[in-house]
Design a protein around this motif. Structure first.
Motif, short mmCIF file in Angstrom:
data_model
loop_
_atom_site.label_atom_id
_atom_site.label_comp_id
_atom_site.label_asym_id
_atom_site.label_seq_id
_atom_site.Cartn_x
_atom_site.Cartn_y
_atom_site.Cartn_z
N GLN A 80 0.80 -1.18 -0.05
CA GLN A 80 -0.10 0.09 -0.19
C GLN A 80 0.82 1.32 -0.10
OE1 GLN A 80 -1.88 -1.43 3.37
NE2 GLN A 80 -3.16 -2.60 2.43
N LEU A 81 2.14 1.03 0.46
CA LEU A 81 3.01 2.42 0.47
C LEU A 81 3.10 2.97 -0.90
CD1 LEU A 81 5.14 4.18 1.79
CD2 LEU A 81 7.02 2.39 0.74
N PRO A 82 3.56 2.37 -2.10
CA PRO A 82 3.63 3.04 -3.21
C PRO A 82 1.88 3.69 -3.64
CG PRO A 82 3.78 0.92 -3.58
CD PRO A 82 4.09 1.00 -2.25
N PHE A 83 1.19 2.79 -3.38
CA PHE A 83 -0.41 3.42 -3.89
C PHE A 83 -0.55 4.79 -2.98
CE2 PHE A 83 -4.94 3.65 -2.94
CZ PHE A 83 -5.23 3.69 -4.18
N ALA A 84 -0.23 4.70 -1.62
CA ALA A 84 -0.71 5.75 -0.78
C ALA A 84 -0.06 7.34 -1.40
CB ALA A 84 -0.48 5.54 0.52
N LEU A 85 1.30 6.80 -1.62
CA LEU A 85 2.13 8.22 -2.05
C LEU A 85 1.86 8.81 -3.51
CD1 LEU A 85 5.71 6.66 -0.90
CD2 LEU A 85 4.46 8.43 0.29
N ASN A 86 1.52 7.62 -4.39
CA ASN A 86 1.10 8.08 -5.67
C ASN A 86 -0.20 8.86 -5.56
OD1 ASN A 86 1.41 8.01 -8.40
ND2 ASN A 86 -0.65 6.88 -8.54
N ARG A 87 -1.19 8.37 -4.76
CA ARG A 87 -2.37 9.00 -4.63
C ARG A 87 -2.31 10.37 -4.02
NH1 ARG A 87 -6.93 10.20 -7.15
NH2 ARG A 87 -8.74 10.43 -5.65
N MET A 88 -1.41 10.32 -2.92
CA MET A 88 -1.37 11.84 -2.38
C MET A 88 -0.79 12.81 -3.47
SD MET A 88 0.22 11.13 1.25
CE MET A 88 0.14 12.85 1.93
N LEU A 89 0.13 12.28 -4.57
CA LEU A 89 0.71 12.92 -5.61
C LEU A 89 -0.42 13.46 -6.55
CD1 LEU A 89 4.30 11.92 -6.34
CD2 LEU A 89 3.56 13.69 -4.63
N GLU A 90 -1.05 12.63 -6.99
CA GLU A 90 -2.23 12.68 -7.54
C GLU A 90 -3.15 13.63 -7.18
OE1 GLU A 90 -2.89 8.45 -10.04
OE2 GLU A 90 -3.87 8.91 -8.38
N LEU A 91 -3.48 13.58 -5.95
CA LEU A 91 -4.55 14.62 -5.36
C LEU A 91 -4.00 16.09 -5.29
CD1 LEU A 91 -5.84 12.72 -2.36
CD2 LEU A 91 -7.08 12.99 -4.41
N THR A 92 -2.50 16.19 -5.04
CA THR A 92 -1.80 17.24 -4.84
C THR A 92 -1.94 18.09 -6.38
OG1 THR A 92 -0.36 16.77 -3.43
CG2 THR A 92 0.48 18.53 -4.70
N LEU A 93 -1.82 17.30 -7.27
CA LEU A 93 -1.84 17.67 -8.95
C LEU A 93 -3.25 18.54 -9.18
CD1 LEU A 93 0.50 15.42 -10.78
CD2 LEU A 93 0.83 17.77 -10.41
N ILE A 94 -4.15 17.52 -8.99
CA ILE A 94 -5.53 17.77 -9.18
C ILE A 94 -6.33 18.93 -8.40
CG2 ILE A 94 -7.65 16.89 -9.47
CD1 ILE A 94 -6.54 14.10 -9.91
N TYR A 95 -6.15 18.86 -7.01
CA TYR A 95 -6.75 19.56 -6.04
C TYR A 95 -6.01 20.79 -5.48
CZ TYR A 95 -10.50 16.31 -6.34
OH TYR A 95 -11.65 15.38 -6.98
N GLY A 96 -4.59 20.66 -5.59
CA GLY A 96 -3.62 21.71 -4.96
C GLY A 96 -2.66 21.32 -4.09
N VAL A 97 -1.83 22.21 -3.54
CA VAL A 97 -0.99 21.73 -2.49
C VAL A 97 -1.52 21.88 -1.18
CG1 VAL A 97 1.07 22.06 -4.01
CG2 VAL A 97 -0.05 24.07 -2.48
N CYS A 98 -0.98 21.11 -0.05
CA CYS A 98 -1.57 21.22 1.36
C CYS A 98 -0.26 20.82 2.07
CB CYS A 98 -2.63 20.42 1.58
SG CYS A 98 -2.50 18.53 1.55
N GLU A 99 -0.25 21.21 3.53
CA GLU A 99 0.96 20.66 4.11
C GLU A 99 1.07 19.21 4.21
OE1 GLU A 99 -0.34 21.82 8.11
OE2 GLU A 99 -0.12 24.18 7.87
N GLU A 100 0.14 18.21 4.05
CA GLU A 100 0.71 16.83 3.71
C GLU A 100 1.63 16.82 2.71
OE1 GLU A 100 -2.06 17.55 6.89
OE2 GLU A 100 -2.34 17.95 4.89
N SER A 101 1.24 17.48 1.66
CA SER A 101 2.06 17.43 0.40
C SER A 101 3.67 17.50 0.46
CB SER A 101 1.73 18.36 -0.73
OG SER A 101 0.17 18.53 -1.00
N CYS A 102 4.05 18.26 1.67
CA CYS A 102 5.31 18.50 1.87
C CYS A 102 5.88 17.14 2.38
CB CYS A 102 5.26 19.50 3.07
SG CYS A 102 4.72 20.93 2.66
N ALA A 103 5.01 16.29 3.42
CA ALA A 103 5.52 15.16 3.89
C ALA A 103 5.56 14.22 2.94
CB ALA A 103 4.54 14.96 5.13
N ALA A 104 4.57 14.02 1.95
CA ALA A 104 4.57 12.81 1.18
C ALA A 104 5.75 13.15 0.09
CB ALA A 104 3.29 12.99 0.22
N LEU A 105 6.25 14.39 -0.15
CA LEU A 105 7.48 14.58 -1.03
C LEU A 105 8.64 14.13 -0.40
CD1 LEU A 105 6.17 17.94 -2.81
CD2 LEU A 105 6.55 15.71 -4.08
N ALA A 106 8.65 14.56 1.12
CA ALA A 106 9.76 14.17 1.84
C ALA A 106 10.01 12.54 1.87
CB ALA A 106 9.57 14.84 3.31
#
Length: 588
Positions: free
Chosen positions: A227-253
């Motif tokens: 589930q790790l790659p799925f969760a990270l990929n989904r976070m990046l997708e949501l960031t691209l579609i809906y915009g950045v948020c504080e959790e985007s920083c942590a996902a990228l890190a």
């Protein structure tokens, strides 16, 4: 009544900019007068308790903070969830979060369940779910943490639990990894201006999903979950579609950390780390400052001198303690200790640091971090001479066989890495080879192998070569060839950290091939390179192996000189057990 009057007078005469102790004294007086308060005053004092609790967090006074939040809750009326919903929700969430910092996990469990039951929407339940999941994770209940994450995500419309999705992840985990790499590539290609131009996420449901996907990613990694790659990929997708948020920083890190390494994407790791820090600054995402800076710096440790990274990791730890991100602070503390060890920090100093961090981890009940630190802690004790058998991780902090039996895969792998290193240092090459074989078996299905900044292929090469020299034959040619290629990659990306290691391996290869002139040249070069980078522990190894080589050639003068240097360097490192071993087994 007197307490109410005293508290009110202090508040009335307190300057607007004054906060801290005077404000806390006033609140303590007001709270002691709650039995004679009218309902309207109770609500006002409850709001003040919320402010006082938040201020105490910024002062790292977590126990005081908890007492203010608890006092605020006690002032709420019986129908508070209907009459004053926002204040009630804030007080309960804040109380649960600070009690997590205090390690009072029973109270966290009780309060978060109240919030999950009473909150009006799933987005309002997110903070409670988040802290409940972290509580399970901190206590090594990783499977429960993942289970709660999946259930909450299902409520939010991110149904990973559906049998079709779960089945696909389990049967074809490579698809999730490929999708993640594709999405990372989209971010990596962005210019800073393009990335910073992304809008901020304003969809509450998606922000809630981001928060829960983040903890799923964190604990999915520890549990070697697909589930790790799925969760990270989904976070990046949501960031691209809906915009950045504080959790985007942590996902990228996290992505920067996950994608670094020998078989990773060095450029992608570096770039995602850069934009994680950019976004952290743009959003002032203090909640994630500790984990973002920590993971980005751990990823940097592959290419930058470890001594510099050690300082940054301690800074990340301090940020976490100051902001109440205790779980993240303890992760940073682990990174600080591991990097200190591999950079050759004095072992007696490191032992003191480890003991101090272990006390904190126990105090705050951060059992997962405590468990992660344990194999390193016992390794340090073995090296400084505080164990009966220096090659077995059994002593004050752990019993090797029990620890391996009860641990999850990442901790087993870490233990076996240290076992192979200790066995090699003390000349037990068959035991070292056995530990490597066991580690390879355990790591077969892992998402990311634990490589410890290149130490693992270095150790593996040395063990394969030492075993071959001892047997006068190379039975590990294929394994050695694979590890040599890994070392060449490391040298190309990070010559400062790895040049001396490669030179020592080349010297050992030349020794095995009876190319003695080349061997002498490589041993000398390895010693000089290790000294230049300041890795005295590995400089000691280079000298010891040079001593073995010259003794095999009958050159006792050179052998004695190198052995003497090795003993002096091991002593400077603080490895008294190794000093005693070398003095006993070599001619001086």
């Amino acid at each position: 009544l007197l307490h109410l009057q005293i508290g009110s007078i202090i508040l009335k005469n307190m300057p607007n900019h004054e906060r801290g102790n005077i404000f806390f004294v006033a609140m303590n007086q007001l709270n002691r007068g709650k039995l004679v308060m009218e309902d309207d005053m109770k609500e006002w004092v409850a709001e003040l308790n919320l402010k006082a609790g938040c201020e105490a967090i910024w002062l790292s006074a977590f126990r005081n903070s908890a007492s203010f939040f608890e006092a605020g809750i006690s002032l709420l009326c019986s129908n508070c969830w209907d009459k004053n919903y926002e204040l009630t929700l804030q007080l309960h969430n804040s109380y649960a979060e600070v009690e997590f910092c205090n390690g009072h996990f029973g109270e966290v469990d009780r309060v978060t369940k109240i919030v999950i039951e009473k909150a009006k929407s799933i987005s309002d339940k997110t903070r409670a779910y988040f802290i409940l999941i972290k509580t399970h994770g901190a206590q090594k209940n990783i499977n429960i943490a993942i289970k709660v994450s999946l259930a909450a995500l299902d409520e939010l419309g991110e149904p990973i639990q559906q049998s079709g999705i779960r089945s696909l992840l389990n049967r074809f985990p490579v698809f999730a990894k490929i999708n993640l790499l594709r999405t990372i590539h989209v971010f990596a290609k962005m210019e800073d201006s393009q990335f910073l131009a992304l809008k901020e996420m304003d969809d509450d449901m998606k922000r809630a999903a981001m928060k829960l996907l983040l903890v799923l990613a964190q604990f999915g990694f520890q549990n070697v979950s697909n589930q790790l790659p799925f969760a990270l990929n989904r976070m990046l997708e949501l960031t691209l579609i809906y915009g950045v948020c504080e959790e985007s920083c942590a996902a990228l890190a996290i992505i920067s950390f996950v994608t670094c390494g020998i078989h990773g994407d060095w450029n992608g790791s570096s770039r995602t780390g850069e934009i994680a820090l950019l976004l952290l600054e743009r959003l002032q995402a203090n909640e994630y400052a500790c984990i973002v800076t920590s993971l980005v710096n751990i990823a940097k440790s592959w290419t930058e001198p470890l001594g510099l990274i050690v300082k940054q990791l301690f800074f990340s730890y301090e940020i976490g303690m100051q902001t109440g991100a205790i779980h993240d602070a303890m992760i940073s503390a682990c990174g600080y200790c591991y990097n200190s060890f591999f950079s050759g920090v004095d072992l007696l100093t490191l032992e003191k640091d480890i003991r101090r961090f272990r006390v904190q981890m126990s105090e705050y009940k951060q059992i997962t971090s405590l468990h992660q630190l344990t194999p390193l802690a016992q390794t340090v004790l073995n090296l400084i001479g505080q164990s009966e058998n220096p090659i077995e991780l059994t002593g004050e902090f752990m019993t090797q066989s029990e620890f391996i039996e009860k641990s999850t895969q990442p901790f087993v792998v870490q233990t076996l890495i240290f076992c192979s290193w200790l066995a090699y240092l003390f000349g037990e090459y068959e035991i070292a080879s056995s530990a490597i074989s066991s580690r390879n078996e355990v790591e077969k299905n892992s998402i990311k192998k634990i490589e410890m900044h290149g130490m693992v292929p270095f150790i593996d090469c040395l063990v394969y070569l030492a075993s071959s020299v001892k047997r006068k034959q190379n039975n590990s040619a294929s394994e050695l060839s694979e590890k040599l290629e890994e070392m060449k990659k490391l040298v190309s990306y990070s010559p400062r950290n790895n040049q001396h290691r490669m030179l020592l391996i080349e010297a050992e290869v030349a020794y095995l091939k009876n190319d003695f002139d080349v061997a002498m040249e490589k041993y000398d070069a390895a010693i000089i390179a290790a000294e230049l980078i300041g890795y005295r522990h590995e400089q000691a190894v280079c000298n010891e192996k040079a001593g073995d080589f010259f003794m095999s050639q009958g050159n006792m003068i050179r052998a004695t000189s190198h052995y003497s240097c090795a003993i002096d360097l091991y002593r400077q490192w603080g490895a008294q057990a190794k000093v005693d071993h070398l003095c006993k087994h070599v001619p001086l």
